[in-house]
Design a protein around this motif. Sequence first.
Motif, mmCIF file in Angstrom:
data_model
loop_
_atom_site.group_PDB
_atom_site.id
_atom_site.type_symbol
_atom_site.label_atom_id
_atom_site.label_comp_id
_atom_site.label_asym_id
_atom_site.label_seq_id
_atom_site.Cartn_x
_atom_site.Cartn_y
_atom_site.Cartn_z
ATOM 1 N N PRO A 287 0.834 -1.208 0.000
ATOM 2 C CA PRO A 287 0.000 0.000 0.000
ATOM 3 C C PRO A 287 0.863 1.251 0.000
ATOM 4 O O PRO A 287 1.978 1.237 0.514
ATOM 5 N N PRO A 288 0.378 2.348 -0.554
ATOM 6 C CA PRO A 288 1.155 3.593 -0.547
ATOM 7 C C PRO A 288 1.299 4.128 0.868
ATOM 8 O O PRO A 288 0.425 3.956 1.700
ATOM 9 N N ARG A 289 2.413 4.759 1.154
ATOM 10 C CA ARG A 289 2.649 5.365 2.469
ATOM 11 C C ARG A 289 1.968 6.716 2.561
ATOM 12 O O ARG A 289 1.374 7.046 3.581
ATOM 13 N N GLY A 290 2.009 7.499 1.491
ATOM 14 C CA GLY A 290 1.386 8.820 1.464
ATOM 15 C C GLY A 290 0.036 8.752 0.774
ATOM 16 O O GLY A 290 -0.087 8.203 -0.318
ATOM 17 N N LEU A 291 -0.981 9.299 1.428
ATOM 18 C CA LEU A 291 -2.340 9.252 0.891
ATOM 19 C C LEU A 291 -2.889 10.659 0.711
ATOM 20 O O LEU A 291 -2.633 11.546 1.533
ATOM 21 N N THR A 292 -3.656 10.860 -0.338
ATOM 22 C CA THR A 292 -4.385 12.116 -0.482
ATOM 23 C C THR A 292 -5.443 12.176 0.611
ATOM 24 O O THR A 292 -5.744 11.165 1.261
ATOM 25 N N ALA A 293 -6.032 13.332 0.819
ATOM 26 C CA ALA A 293 -7.079 13.466 1.838
ATOM 27 C C ALA A 293 -8.246 12.528 1.543
ATOM 28 O O ALA A 293 -8.783 11.881 2.454
ATOM 29 N N ILE A 294 -8.633 12.429 0.291
ATOM 30 C CA ILE A 294 -9.741 11.545 -0.090
ATOM 31 C C ILE A 294 -9.389 10.094 0.212
ATOM 32 O O ILE A 294 -10.191 9.356 0.796
ATOM 33 N N ASP A 295 -8.180 9.678 -0.179
ATOM 34 C CA ASP A 295 -7.760 8.295 0.071
ATOM 35 C C ASP A 295 -7.582 8.024 1.563
ATOM 36 O O ASP A 295 -7.899 6.935 2.040
ATOM 37 N N ALA A 296 -7.092 9.009 2.308
ATOM 38 C CA ALA A 296 -6.903 8.843 3.749
ATOM 39 C C ALA A 296 -8.252 8.691 4.450
ATOM 40 O O ALA A 296 -8.408 7.846 5.338
ATOM 41 N N ALA A 297 -9.223 9.496 4.058
ATOM 42 C CA ALA A 297 -10.563 9.375 4.634
ATOM 43 C C ALA A 297 -11.152 8.007 4.312
ATOM 44 O O ALA A 297 -11.712 7.331 5.190
ATOM 45 N N GLY B 28 -12.315 4.848 6.681
ATOM 46 C CA GLY B 28 -13.727 4.495 6.632
ATOM 47 C C GLY B 28 -14.660 5.631 7.008
ATOM 48 O O GLY B 28 -15.753 5.400 7.516
ATOM 49 N N ILE B 29 -14.213 6.870 6.775
ATOM 50 C CA ILE B 29 -15.031 8.039 7.094
ATOM 51 C C ILE B 29 -15.104 8.947 5.875
ATOM 52 O O ILE B 29 -14.352 8.780 4.914
ATOM 53 N N GLY B 30 -15.997 9.907 5.931
ATOM 54 C CA GLY B 30 -16.142 10.865 4.846
ATOM 55 C C GLY B 30 -15.076 11.950 4.907
ATOM 56 O O GLY B 30 -14.439 12.168 5.948
ATOM 57 N N LEU B 31 -14.909 12.649 3.804
ATOM 58 C CA LEU B 31 -13.902 13.698 3.706
ATOM 59 C C LEU B 31 -14.176 14.848 4.678
ATOM 60 O O LEU B 31 -13.243 15.397 5.264
ATOM 61 N N HIS B 32 -15.440 15.189 4.866
ATOM 62 C CA HIS B 32 -15.779 16.287 5.785
ATOM 63 C C HIS B 32 -15.352 15.945 7.211
ATOM 64 O O HIS B 32 -14.701 16.760 7.886
ATOM 65 N N LEU B 33 -15.704 14.756 7.688
ATOM 66 C CA LEU B 33 -15.311 14.352 9.041
ATOM 67 C C LEU B 33 -13.795 14.239 9.146
ATOM 68 O O LEU B 33 -13.199 14.663 10.140
ATOM 69 N N ARG C 255 2.967 18.677 -3.286
ATOM 70 C CA ARG C 255 1.917 17.709 -2.926
ATOM 71 C C ARG C 255 1.714 17.661 -1.418
ATOM 72 O O ARG C 255 2.662 17.741 -0.651
ATOM 73 N N VAL C 256 0.477 17.506 -1.019
ATOM 74 C CA VAL C 256 0.109 17.359 0.384
ATOM 75 C C VAL C 256 -0.402 15.932 0.556
ATOM 76 O O VAL C 256 -1.350 15.526 -0.125
ATOM 77 N N VAL C 257 0.257 15.176 1.436
ATOM 78 C CA VAL C 257 -0.135 13.774 1.637
ATOM 79 C C VAL C 257 -0.195 13.463 3.131
ATOM 80 O O VAL C 257 0.481 14.090 3.945
ATOM 81 N N TYR C 258 -1.010 12.486 3.456
ATOM 82 C CA TYR C 258 -1.163 12.023 4.835
ATOM 83 C C TYR C 258 -0.423 10.713 4.996
ATOM 84 O O TYR C 258 -0.538 9.819 4.166
ATOM 85 N N ASP C 259 0.338 10.609 6.065
ATOM 86 C CA ASP C 259 1.146 9.431 6.349
ATOM 87 C C ASP C 259 0.245 8.305 6.852
ATOM 88 O O ASP C 259 -0.391 8.432 7.899
ATOM 89 N N ARG C 260 0.173 7.219 6.100
ATOM 90 C CA ARG C 260 -0.682 6.087 6.442
ATOM 91 C C ARG C 260 -0.350 5.531 7.822
ATOM 92 O O ARG C 260 -1.249 5.201 8.601
ATOM 93 N N ILE C 261 0.925 5.459 8.174
ATOM 94 C CA ILE C 261 1.322 4.907 9.471
ATOM 95 C C ILE C 261 0.911 5.850 10.602
ATOM 96 O O ILE C 261 0.414 5.410 11.647
#
Length: 85
Positions: free
Chosen positions: A10-20, A24-29, A48-54
């Motif tokens: 799996p990718p380590r860095g996730l976009t906000a949409i992929d991180a949400a 298992g939650i929506g982008l707004h939450l 690029r802005v990414v969220y760390d999966r770990i």
Amino acid sequence: MGSNDPYGYPPRGLTAIDAARYLGIGLHLFSEMVKDGRLPRPKCLNSRVVYDRIALDVAFSALPEQERDARSSFQKLLDSKPVQN
């Protein structure tokens, strides 16, 4: 992760949409939880802005568990009704 990825990790860095979606939650939450500090802020990789999966895994594990309500379904129903005189 494409079907032609020879490693299948799996990718380590996730976009906000992929991180949400990962949590298992929506982008707004998701955005609300990042803003109030319950979830980690993103990393910057050049523009690029990414969220760390770990880091998301660690933050998710630290969230409180839902409290168990030991009352019966009938008692919950009674407690939810206003008392009438």
